[in-house]
Design an enzyme around this catalytic site. Structure first.
Site, PDB file in Angstrom:
ATOM      1  N   ASN A 152      -6.895  -3.751  -4.461  1.00  0.00           N
ATOM      2  CA  ASN A 152      -8.206  -3.251  -4.863  1.00  0.00           C
ATOM      3  C   ASN A 152      -8.126  -1.886  -5.556  1.00  0.00           C
ATOM      4  O   ASN A 152      -8.969  -1.557  -6.401  1.00  0.00           O
ATOM      5  CB  ASN A 152      -9.142  -3.164  -3.655  1.00  0.00           C
ATOM      6  CG  ASN A 152      -8.555  -2.348  -2.512  1.00  0.00           C
ATOM      7  OD1 ASN A 152      -7.503  -2.701  -1.973  1.00  0.00           O
ATOM      8  ND2 ASN A 152      -9.221  -1.270  -2.133  1.00  0.00           N
ATOM      9  N   ASP A 184      -1.824  -2.402  -4.213  1.00  0.00           N
ATOM     10  CA  ASP A 184      -2.118  -0.991  -3.979  1.00  0.00           C
ATOM     11  C   ASP A 184      -0.867  -0.145  -4.184  1.00  0.00           C
ATOM     12  O   ASP A 184      -0.219   0.292  -3.223  1.00  0.00           O
ATOM     13  CB  ASP A 184      -2.727  -0.770  -2.589  1.00  0.00           C
ATOM     14  CG  ASP A 184      -4.201  -1.152  -2.544  1.00  0.00           C
ATOM     15  OD1 ASP A 184      -4.739  -1.595  -3.588  1.00  0.00           O
ATOM     16  OD2 ASP A 184      -4.815  -1.016  -1.466  1.00  0.00           O
ATOM     17  N   HIS A 214      -4.009  -0.823   6.708  1.00  0.00           N
ATOM     18  CA  HIS A 214      -2.959   0.189   6.775  1.00  0.00           C
ATOM     19  C   HIS A 214      -2.313   0.219   8.159  1.00  0.00           C
ATOM     20  O   HIS A 214      -2.417   1.202   8.914  1.00  0.00           O
ATOM     21  CB  HIS A 214      -3.519   1.542   6.391  1.00  0.00           C
ATOM     22  CG  HIS A 214      -4.071   1.566   5.005  1.00  0.00           C
ATOM     23  ND1 HIS A 214      -4.962   2.517   4.554  1.00  0.00           N
ATOM     24  CD2 HIS A 214      -3.865   0.732   3.940  1.00  0.00           C
ATOM     25  CE1 HIS A 214      -5.279   2.274   3.291  1.00  0.00           C
ATOM     26  NE2 HIS A 214      -4.626   1.190   2.905  1.00  0.00           N
ATOM     27  N   HIS A 265     -11.202  -3.682   7.438  1.00  0.00           N
ATOM     28  CA  HIS A 265     -11.234  -4.753   6.430  1.00  0.00           C
ATOM     29  C   HIS A 265     -11.419  -6.141   7.041  1.00  0.00           C
ATOM     30  O   HIS A 265     -10.875  -7.124   6.536  1.00  0.00           O
ATOM     31  CB  HIS A 265      -9.961  -4.722   5.574  1.00  0.00           C
ATOM     32  CG  HIS A 265      -9.767  -3.434   4.844  1.00  0.00           C
ATOM     33  ND1 HIS A 265     -10.686  -2.939   3.950  1.00  0.00           N
ATOM     34  CD2 HIS A 265      -8.746  -2.528   4.884  1.00  0.00           C
ATOM     35  CE1 HIS A 265     -10.248  -1.783   3.468  1.00  0.00           C
ATOM     36  NE2 HIS A 265      -9.091  -1.504   4.017  1.00  0.00           N
ATOM     37  N   ASP A 307       0.827  -1.206   0.000  1.00  0.00           N
ATOM     38  CA  ASP A 307       0.000   0.000   0.000  1.00  0.00           C
ATOM     39  C   ASP A 307       0.863   1.257   0.000  1.00  0.00           C
ATOM     40  O   ASP A 307       0.728   2.133   0.841  1.00  0.00           O
ATOM     41  CB  ASP A 307      -0.950  -0.014   1.199  1.00  0.00           C
ATOM     42  CG  ASP A 307      -1.895  -1.199   1.166  1.00  0.00           C
ATOM     43  OD1 ASP A 307      -3.106  -0.989   1.025  1.00  0.00           O
ATOM     44  OD2 ASP A 307      -1.426  -2.354   1.257  1.00  0.00           O
TER      45      ASP A 307
END
Length: 446
Positions: A219, A186, A342, A313, A159
Protein backbone atom coordinates in the site's frame (compact mmCIF):
# COMPACT_ATOMS: atom_id res chain seq x y z
CA UNK A 1 35.90 -2.96 -5.35
CA UNK A 2 32.72 -4.65 -4.16
CA UNK A 3 33.12 -8.03 -5.80
CA UNK A 4 35.30 -9.71 -3.22
CA UNK A 5 32.39 -10.48 -0.89
CA UNK A 6 29.96 -11.69 -3.53
CA UNK A 7 29.86 -15.27 -2.23
CA UNK A 8 30.25 -16.62 1.28
CA UNK A 9 28.56 -20.02 1.35
CA UNK A 10 29.38 -21.69 4.62
CA UNK A 11 29.90 -25.39 5.23
CA UNK A 12 28.34 -24.82 8.65
CA UNK A 13 24.82 -24.17 7.34
CA UNK A 14 23.59 -27.79 7.38
CA UNK A 15 24.93 -28.49 10.90
CA UNK A 16 23.27 -25.26 12.10
CA UNK A 17 19.91 -26.42 10.72
CA UNK A 18 20.31 -29.87 12.28
CA UNK A 19 21.25 -28.45 15.68
CA UNK A 20 18.30 -26.07 15.52
CA UNK A 21 15.90 -28.91 14.66
CA UNK A 22 17.11 -30.99 17.63
CA UNK A 23 16.72 -27.95 19.89
CA UNK A 24 13.12 -27.42 18.76
CA UNK A 25 12.31 -31.08 19.39
CA UNK A 26 13.75 -30.97 22.90
CA UNK A 27 12.55 -27.46 23.80
CA UNK A 28 9.44 -26.47 21.80
CA UNK A 29 9.05 -22.74 21.27
CA UNK A 30 5.96 -21.23 22.94
CA UNK A 31 3.52 -18.79 21.42
CA UNK A 32 4.35 -15.15 22.07
CA UNK A 33 2.93 -13.98 25.35
CA UNK A 34 2.48 -10.42 26.49
CA UNK A 35 3.93 -11.57 29.84
CA UNK A 36 7.30 -12.79 28.51
CA UNK A 37 10.44 -10.81 29.41
CA UNK A 38 11.59 -9.94 25.89
CA UNK A 39 11.77 -6.19 25.35
CA UNK A 40 10.00 -5.13 22.14
CA UNK A 41 11.84 -2.72 19.87
CA UNK A 42 10.57 0.85 19.40
CA UNK A 43 10.29 2.36 15.93
CA UNK A 44 13.71 3.21 14.49
CA UNK A 45 15.11 6.51 13.29
CA UNK A 46 14.79 7.25 9.58
CA UNK A 47 18.06 6.81 7.69
CA UNK A 48 18.78 9.16 4.79
CA UNK A 49 21.46 7.66 2.57
CA UNK A 50 23.21 10.42 0.58
CA UNK A 51 24.53 10.32 -2.98
CA UNK A 52 28.33 10.35 -2.84
CA UNK A 53 29.30 9.63 -6.46
CA UNK A 54 29.52 11.79 -9.53
CA UNK A 55 26.44 12.71 -11.60
CA UNK A 56 27.39 10.22 -14.31
CA UNK A 57 28.20 7.31 -11.98
CA UNK A 58 25.55 4.65 -11.30
CA UNK A 59 23.65 4.70 -8.04
CA UNK A 60 20.82 2.60 -6.56
CA UNK A 61 22.04 -0.49 -8.45
CA UNK A 62 19.88 -3.58 -8.05
CA UNK A 63 19.34 -6.79 -9.99
CA UNK A 64 16.37 -9.06 -10.66
CA UNK A 65 15.70 -12.32 -12.46
CA UNK A 66 14.27 -12.03 -15.95
CA UNK A 67 13.57 -15.20 -17.91
CA UNK A 68 15.86 -18.19 -18.05
CA UNK A 69 19.57 -17.57 -17.35
CA UNK A 70 19.23 -13.78 -17.53
CA UNK A 71 19.16 -10.87 -15.12
CA UNK A 72 18.07 -7.26 -15.31
CA UNK A 73 20.47 -4.67 -13.94
CA UNK A 74 18.74 -1.44 -12.90
CA UNK A 75 20.34 1.81 -11.78
CA UNK A 76 19.93 5.58 -11.82
CA UNK A 77 22.20 8.40 -12.95
CA UNK A 78 21.72 12.10 -12.43
CA UNK A 79 23.48 12.78 -15.73
CA UNK A 80 21.11 12.46 -18.69
CA UNK A 81 23.91 11.60 -21.15
CA UNK A 82 24.92 8.38 -19.31
CA UNK A 83 24.60 5.24 -21.42
CA UNK A 84 22.32 2.30 -20.63
CA UNK A 85 25.03 -0.32 -20.99
CA UNK A 86 26.44 -3.06 -18.75
CA UNK A 87 29.84 -4.70 -19.21
CA UNK A 88 30.33 -7.99 -17.39
CA UNK A 89 32.53 -11.06 -17.05
CA UNK A 90 33.70 -13.74 -14.63
CA UNK A 91 37.01 -12.00 -13.78
CA UNK A 92 37.28 -8.76 -11.85
CA UNK A 93 38.13 -5.88 -14.17
CA UNK A 94 37.85 -8.05 -17.29
CA UNK A 95 34.53 -7.74 -19.10
CA UNK A 96 34.04 -10.24 -21.90
CA UNK A 97 30.41 -9.34 -22.61
CA UNK A 98 28.39 -6.19 -23.06
CA UNK A 99 24.65 -5.54 -23.17
CA UNK A 100 22.69 -2.42 -24.05
CA UNK A 101 19.26 -1.69 -22.63
CA UNK A 102 16.74 1.09 -22.25
CA UNK A 103 16.01 3.98 -19.95
CA UNK A 104 13.07 5.90 -18.56
CA UNK A 105 12.26 8.70 -16.11
CA UNK A 106 9.22 10.22 -14.46
CA UNK A 107 8.01 13.42 -12.85
CA UNK A 108 6.01 13.81 -9.64
CA UNK A 109 5.01 17.37 -8.80
CA UNK A 110 8.31 19.34 -8.66
CA UNK A 111 10.42 16.19 -8.47
CA UNK A 112 12.17 14.93 -11.61
CA UNK A 113 13.72 11.49 -11.36
CA UNK A 114 17.17 10.75 -12.60
CA UNK A 115 17.72 8.64 -15.70
CA UNK A 116 16.51 5.14 -14.80
CA UNK A 117 18.47 2.47 -16.69
CA UNK A 118 17.43 -1.15 -17.26
CA UNK A 119 19.72 -3.60 -19.01
CA UNK A 120 19.19 -7.36 -19.37
CA UNK A 121 22.40 -9.40 -19.31
CA UNK A 122 22.95 -13.05 -20.17
CA UNK A 123 22.77 -15.90 -20.77
CA UNK A 124 24.53 -16.44 -17.46
CA UNK A 125 25.87 -19.67 -15.99
CA UNK A 126 24.17 -20.89 -12.79
CA UNK A 127 26.03 -20.68 -9.49
CA UNK A 128 28.61 -18.33 -10.96
CA UNK A 129 30.04 -15.01 -9.78
CA UNK A 130 30.04 -12.21 -12.36
CA UNK A 131 31.67 -8.81 -12.11
CA UNK A 132 29.96 -5.92 -13.83
CA UNK A 133 30.09 -2.20 -14.46
CA UNK A 134 27.15 0.05 -15.31
CA UNK A 135 27.26 2.86 -17.85
CA UNK A 136 30.95 2.50 -18.61
CA UNK A 137 32.14 4.24 -15.44
CA UNK A 138 31.99 4.16 -11.69
CA UNK A 139 32.58 1.26 -9.30
CA UNK A 140 32.66 -2.41 -10.16
CA UNK A 141 29.87 -4.55 -8.73
CA UNK A 142 29.50 -8.30 -8.49
CA UNK A 143 26.61 -10.72 -8.46
CA UNK A 144 26.17 -14.43 -8.02
CA UNK A 145 23.62 -16.31 -10.08
CA UNK A 146 21.30 -18.84 -8.39
CA UNK A 147 22.26 -22.52 -8.50
CA UNK A 148 21.09 -24.99 -11.11
CA UNK A 149 19.97 -27.56 -8.54
CA UNK A 150 18.79 -27.73 -4.94
CA UNK A 151 19.54 -26.61 -2.28
CA UNK A 152 18.07 -23.17 -2.98
CA UNK A 153 17.73 -20.46 -0.32
CA UNK A 154 15.33 -17.53 -0.34
CA UNK A 155 15.47 -14.62 2.07
CA UNK A 156 12.02 -13.14 2.79
CA UNK A 157 11.72 -9.55 4.07
CA UNK A 158 8.48 -7.58 4.27
CA UNK A 159 7.85 -3.89 4.98
CA UNK A 160 11.56 -3.08 4.93
CA UNK A 161 11.63 0.72 4.94
CA UNK A 162 14.79 2.71 5.70
CA UNK A 163 15.30 3.02 9.43
CA UNK A 164 17.92 1.84 11.89
CA UNK A 165 15.97 -1.43 12.14
CA UNK A 166 15.98 -1.74 8.35
CA UNK A 167 19.77 -1.47 8.40
CA UNK A 168 19.89 -4.09 11.17
CA UNK A 169 17.71 -6.44 9.11
CA UNK A 170 19.94 -6.01 6.06
CA UNK A 171 23.06 -6.78 8.11
CA UNK A 172 21.42 -9.94 9.44
CA UNK A 173 20.48 -10.93 5.89
CA UNK A 174 24.04 -10.36 4.71
CA UNK A 175 25.52 -12.41 7.55
CA UNK A 176 24.65 -15.68 5.84
CA UNK A 177 24.58 -16.84 2.26
CA UNK A 178 21.37 -16.87 0.23
CA UNK A 179 20.38 -17.00 -3.45
CA UNK A 180 17.33 -14.74 -3.99
CA UNK A 181 15.50 -12.14 -1.88
CA UNK A 182 11.69 -12.03 -1.89
CA UNK A 183 9.96 -8.84 -0.71
CA UNK A 184 6.14 -8.88 -0.27
CA UNK A 185 5.63 -5.13 -0.59
CA UNK A 186 6.18 -1.81 1.22
CA UNK A 187 9.74 -1.10 0.14
CA UNK A 188 10.87 2.49 0.68
CA UNK A 189 7.99 4.06 2.66
CA UNK A 190 8.51 7.13 0.50
CA UNK A 191 4.76 7.82 0.54
CA UNK A 192 5.00 10.37 -2.30
CA UNK A 193 8.21 11.95 -0.94
CA UNK A 194 10.19 10.95 -4.01
CA UNK A 195 13.72 11.68 -2.68
CA UNK A 196 13.10 8.89 -0.18
CA UNK A 197 12.94 6.46 -3.11
CA UNK A 198 16.46 7.58 -4.01
CA UNK A 199 17.64 7.22 -0.43
CA UNK A 200 16.14 3.73 -0.21
CA UNK A 201 17.84 2.68 -3.44
CA UNK A 202 21.20 3.78 -2.07
CA UNK A 203 20.58 2.03 1.26
CA UNK A 204 19.87 -1.36 -0.31
CA UNK A 205 22.38 -1.16 -3.17
CA UNK A 206 25.17 -3.06 -1.33
CA UNK A 207 22.78 -6.00 -0.98
CA UNK A 208 20.43 -5.74 -3.97
CA UNK A 209 23.36 -5.41 -6.40
CA UNK A 210 24.74 -8.81 -5.35
CA UNK A 211 21.65 -11.03 -5.33
CA UNK A 212 18.39 -10.74 -7.27
CA UNK A 213 15.60 -8.97 -5.40
CA UNK A 214 12.11 -10.00 -6.49
CA UNK A 215 9.41 -7.69 -5.18
CA UNK A 216 5.70 -7.08 -5.22
CA UNK A 217 3.85 -3.91 -4.27
CA UNK A 218 2.33 -2.82 -0.99
CA UNK A 219 0.00 0.00 0.00
CA UNK A 220 2.91 2.40 0.55
CA UNK A 221 3.80 2.13 -3.14
CA UNK A 222 0.40 3.43 -4.35
CA UNK A 223 1.26 7.16 -4.20
CA UNK A 224 -1.82 8.64 -5.87
CA UNK A 225 -2.98 12.24 -5.68
CA UNK A 226 -6.56 12.88 -6.85
CA UNK A 227 -6.90 14.53 -10.28
CA UNK A 228 -3.19 15.47 -10.56
CA UNK A 229 -1.66 11.97 -10.22
CA UNK A 230 -4.58 9.52 -10.35
CA UNK A 231 -2.48 6.60 -11.63
CA UNK A 232 -0.92 4.57 -8.80
CA UNK A 233 2.51 2.95 -8.59
CA UNK A 234 4.29 5.42 -10.89
CA UNK A 235 7.58 5.44 -8.96
CA UNK A 236 7.40 1.74 -8.10
CA UNK A 237 6.86 0.64 -11.70
CA UNK A 238 9.61 2.91 -13.01
CA UNK A 239 12.20 1.96 -10.41
CA UNK A 240 11.47 -1.73 -9.78
CA UNK A 241 10.49 -3.40 -13.06
CA UNK A 242 9.85 -7.11 -12.63
CA UNK A 243 9.68 -9.85 -15.33
CA UNK A 244 5.92 -9.74 -15.81
CA UNK A 245 6.02 -10.10 -19.61
CA UNK A 246 7.96 -13.37 -19.31
CA UNK A 247 5.03 -14.89 -17.39
CA UNK A 248 2.37 -13.54 -19.77
CA UNK A 249 1.18 -10.93 -17.25
CA UNK A 250 0.04 -7.53 -18.46
CA UNK A 251 1.08 -5.72 -15.28
CA UNK A 252 4.23 -5.17 -13.24
CA UNK A 253 2.00 -5.60 -10.17
CA UNK A 254 1.68 -9.39 -10.56
CA UNK A 255 3.87 -11.98 -12.23
CA UNK A 256 5.65 -15.28 -11.65
CA UNK A 257 9.06 -16.80 -12.18
CA UNK A 258 10.61 -20.24 -12.20
CA UNK A 259 13.83 -21.19 -10.44
CA UNK A 260 15.30 -24.61 -9.65
CA UNK A 261 12.05 -26.62 -9.80
CA UNK A 262 10.32 -23.89 -7.77
CA UNK A 263 7.53 -21.67 -9.08
CA UNK A 264 7.08 -18.33 -7.32
CA UNK A 265 3.91 -16.27 -7.86
CA UNK A 266 3.87 -12.59 -6.87
CA UNK A 267 0.31 -11.29 -6.49
CA UNK A 268 -0.98 -7.72 -6.25
CA UNK A 269 -3.13 -6.87 -3.24
CA UNK A 270 -3.87 -3.38 -4.61
CA UNK A 271 -5.05 -4.10 -8.11
CA UNK A 272 -8.24 -5.89 -9.16
CA UNK A 273 -8.42 -9.52 -8.08
CA UNK A 274 -12.10 -10.47 -8.47
CA UNK A 275 -13.10 -13.47 -10.59
CA UNK A 276 -13.49 -11.40 -13.78
CA UNK A 277 -10.27 -9.41 -13.32
CA UNK A 278 -7.14 -9.66 -15.44
CA UNK A 279 -5.10 -10.70 -12.42
CA UNK A 280 -7.48 -13.53 -11.56
CA UNK A 281 -7.53 -14.85 -15.12
CA UNK A 282 -3.75 -14.56 -15.34
CA UNK A 283 -3.33 -16.47 -12.07
CA UNK A 284 -5.62 -19.22 -13.24
CA UNK A 285 -3.68 -19.56 -16.49
CA UNK A 286 -0.31 -19.39 -14.77
CA UNK A 287 -1.23 -22.17 -12.34
CA UNK A 288 -2.62 -24.32 -15.15
CA UNK A 289 0.74 -24.20 -16.93
CA UNK A 290 2.76 -25.50 -13.97
CA UNK A 291 3.96 -29.09 -14.29
CA UNK A 292 4.16 -30.20 -10.65
CA UNK A 293 6.03 -33.34 -11.65
CA UNK A 294 8.90 -31.05 -12.68
CA UNK A 295 8.07 -28.23 -10.24
CA UNK A 296 7.51 -29.71 -6.79
CA UNK A 297 7.48 -26.37 -4.95
CA UNK A 298 4.88 -23.62 -5.39
CA UNK A 299 5.19 -20.37 -3.39
CA UNK A 300 2.98 -17.26 -3.37
CA UNK A 301 3.71 -13.74 -2.11
CA UNK A 302 1.23 -10.91 -1.58
CA UNK A 303 1.05 -7.91 0.72
CA UNK A 304 -2.17 -7.90 2.78
CA UNK A 305 -2.38 -11.20 4.72
CA UNK A 306 -5.35 -13.49 4.31
CA UNK A 307 -4.94 -14.89 7.83
CA UNK A 308 -4.02 -12.61 10.71
CA UNK A 309 -4.55 -12.72 14.49
CA UNK A 310 -2.90 -9.36 15.09
CA UNK A 311 -5.17 -6.44 15.99
CA UNK A 312 -3.63 -4.44 13.13
CA UNK A 313 -5.13 -4.51 9.61
CA UNK A 314 -7.86 -6.98 10.53
CA UNK A 315 -9.84 -8.20 7.51
CA UNK A 316 -7.95 -6.17 4.90
CA UNK A 317 -7.02 -9.27 2.89
CA UNK A 318 -10.38 -10.99 3.28
CA UNK A 319 -11.97 -10.04 -0.06
CA UNK A 320 -8.86 -11.21 -1.93
CA UNK A 321 -8.87 -14.44 0.07
CA UNK A 322 -12.48 -15.11 -0.85
CA UNK A 323 -11.73 -14.47 -4.53
CA UNK A 324 -8.50 -16.44 -4.92
CA UNK A 325 -8.02 -18.90 -2.07
CA UNK A 326 -9.63 -21.81 -3.86
CA UNK A 327 -7.29 -21.39 -6.84
CA UNK A 328 -4.28 -21.63 -4.56
CA UNK A 329 -5.72 -24.54 -2.61
CA UNK A 330 -6.56 -26.61 -5.70
CA UNK A 331 -3.08 -25.94 -7.08
CA UNK A 332 -1.58 -27.21 -3.79
CA UNK A 333 0.42 -24.07 -3.07
CA UNK A 334 2.98 -24.90 -0.39
CA UNK A 335 3.51 -21.50 1.26
CA UNK A 336 1.96 -18.04 1.19
CA UNK A 337 4.04 -15.10 2.47
CA UNK A 338 2.51 -11.72 3.31
CA UNK A 339 3.58 -8.43 4.86
CA UNK A 340 1.52 -5.37 5.89
CA UNK A 341 1.18 -6.35 9.56
CA UNK A 342 4.33 -5.21 11.35
CA UNK A 343 4.97 -8.43 13.22
CA UNK A 344 5.83 -12.06 12.57
CA UNK A 345 3.22 -14.82 12.58
CA UNK A 346 3.34 -18.41 11.32
CA UNK A 347 0.17 -20.41 10.76
CA UNK A 348 -0.47 -24.08 10.19
CA UNK A 349 -1.68 -25.34 6.80
CA UNK A 350 -5.11 -23.79 6.21
CA UNK A 351 -8.02 -23.72 3.80
CA UNK A 352 -11.17 -21.67 4.34
CA UNK A 353 -10.36 -20.81 7.95
CA UNK A 354 -9.85 -24.43 8.96
CA UNK A 355 -6.83 -26.65 9.48
CA UNK A 356 -6.23 -28.53 6.23
CA UNK A 357 -3.15 -30.65 5.63
CA UNK A 358 -3.42 -29.95 1.88
CA UNK A 359 -3.62 -26.17 2.23
CA UNK A 360 -0.74 -23.68 2.19
CA UNK A 361 1.28 -22.75 5.24
CA UNK A 362 0.69 -19.01 5.80
CA UNK A 363 3.38 -16.68 7.12
CA UNK A 364 3.11 -12.96 7.88
CA UNK A 365 6.51 -11.28 7.83
CA UNK A 366 5.91 -7.53 7.77
CA UNK A 367 8.71 -6.92 10.25
CA UNK A 368 11.61 -5.72 8.10
CA UNK A 369 12.14 -2.39 9.87
CA UNK A 370 9.46 0.09 8.79
CA UNK A 371 9.24 3.58 10.33
CA UNK A 372 5.76 3.01 11.78
CA UNK A 373 6.97 0.59 14.44
CA UNK A 374 5.68 -2.81 15.47
CA UNK A 375 2.10 -4.07 15.68
CA UNK A 376 2.27 -5.12 19.33
CA UNK A 377 -1.26 -6.34 20.00
CA UNK A 378 -2.42 -9.86 19.13
CA UNK A 379 -5.91 -11.19 19.72
CA UNK A 380 -6.45 -13.38 22.76
CA UNK A 381 -7.05 -16.19 23.28
CA UNK A 382 -4.75 -17.32 20.43
CA UNK A 383 -6.31 -19.00 17.43
CA UNK A 384 -5.46 -22.71 17.06
CA UNK A 385 -4.51 -21.88 13.45
CA UNK A 386 -1.65 -19.64 14.62
CA UNK A 387 1.41 -21.58 15.74
CA UNK A 388 3.90 -18.80 16.48
CA UNK A 389 3.50 -15.04 16.69
CA UNK A 390 5.78 -12.27 17.85
CA UNK A 391 5.95 -8.49 17.31
CA UNK A 392 9.66 -8.08 16.61
CA UNK A 393 11.75 -6.92 13.67
CA UNK A 394 13.51 -9.61 11.67
CA UNK A 395 13.68 -11.62 8.46
CA UNK A 396 12.94 -15.14 7.26
CA UNK A 397 14.78 -17.79 5.29
CA UNK A 398 13.32 -20.58 3.20
CA UNK A 399 15.95 -23.18 2.37
CA UNK A 400 14.59 -25.72 -0.11
CA UNK A 401 16.81 -28.73 0.44
CA UNK A 402 15.40 -31.05 -2.23
CA UNK A 403 12.19 -31.91 -4.09
CA UNK A 404 10.37 -32.96 -0.93
CA UNK A 405 11.71 -30.99 2.04
CA UNK A 406 12.44 -27.39 2.97
CA UNK A 407 13.34 -25.57 6.16
CA UNK A 408 11.72 -22.27 7.18
CA UNK A 409 13.35 -20.11 9.85
CA UNK A 410 12.66 -16.68 11.30
CA UNK A 411 15.53 -14.56 12.65
CA UNK A 412 14.87 -11.89 15.27
CA UNK A 413 16.93 -8.73 14.72
CA UNK A 414 18.27 -7.99 18.15
CA UNK A 415 19.78 -11.39 18.63
CA UNK A 416 23.25 -10.18 17.70
CA UNK A 417 24.38 -13.68 16.74
CA UNK A 418 21.37 -14.15 14.41
CA UNK A 419 19.82 -16.85 16.59
CA UNK A 420 16.81 -18.52 14.97
CA UNK A 421 13.69 -17.61 16.95
CA UNK A 422 11.27 -19.86 15.05
CA UNK A 423 11.69 -22.68 12.57
CA UNK A 424 9.98 -25.65 11.01
CA UNK A 425 10.63 -28.34 8.43
CA UNK A 426 8.12 -28.44 5.56
CA UNK A 427 7.18 -31.27 3.20
CA UNK A 428 6.07 -30.29 -0.32
CA UNK A 429 2.43 -31.01 -1.07
CA UNK A 430 3.37 -32.41 -4.47
CA UNK A 431 5.08 -35.29 -2.66
CA UNK A 432 1.98 -36.07 -0.59
CA UNK A 433 -0.17 -38.92 -1.89
CA UNK A 434 -3.11 -37.56 0.12
CA UNK A 435 -2.94 -34.16 -1.61
CA UNK A 436 -3.35 -34.74 -5.33
CA UNK A 437 -3.46 -31.63 -7.50
CA UNK A 438 -7.03 -30.43 -8.16
CA UNK A 439 -8.15 -28.87 -11.43
CA UNK A 440 -10.73 -26.08 -11.67
CA UNK A 441 -13.53 -26.43 -14.15
CA UNK A 442 -13.28 -23.69 -16.80
CA UNK A 443 -16.53 -21.97 -15.77
CA UNK A 444 -16.54 -22.87 -12.09
CA UNK A 445 -17.77 -20.12 -9.81
CA UNK A 446 -15.92 -19.65 -6.55
Amino acid sequence: MMGRKCSRRSLMEFPILLIHTLFLLLFPLPLFSEHDNFVRQPAGQLIITPHQRSHSDPQQVHISLVGKEKMRVSWITEAKHAESVVEYGTESGEYSAKSTGEHTSYRYFLYNSGKIHNVVIGPLKPGTTYFYRCGGSGPEFCLKTPPHNFPLEFVVVGDLGQTEWSASTLKHVESREYDVALLPGDLSYADSQQPLWDSFGRLVEPYASKRPWMVTEGNHEIEIFPIIYPQPFQAYNARWPMPFQQSASTSNLYYSFQLVATHVIMLGSYTDFHAQSQQYNWLRSDIANIDRAKTPWLIVLLHAPWYNTNEAHQGEGESMRQAMEKLLYNARVDLVFAGHVHAYERFTRIYDNKVDSCGPMYVTIGDGGNREGLALMFKNPPSPLSLYREPSFGHGRLRIVNETHAHWSWHRNNDTDAVIADGVWIESLSSSQACSIQQDAPNEEL
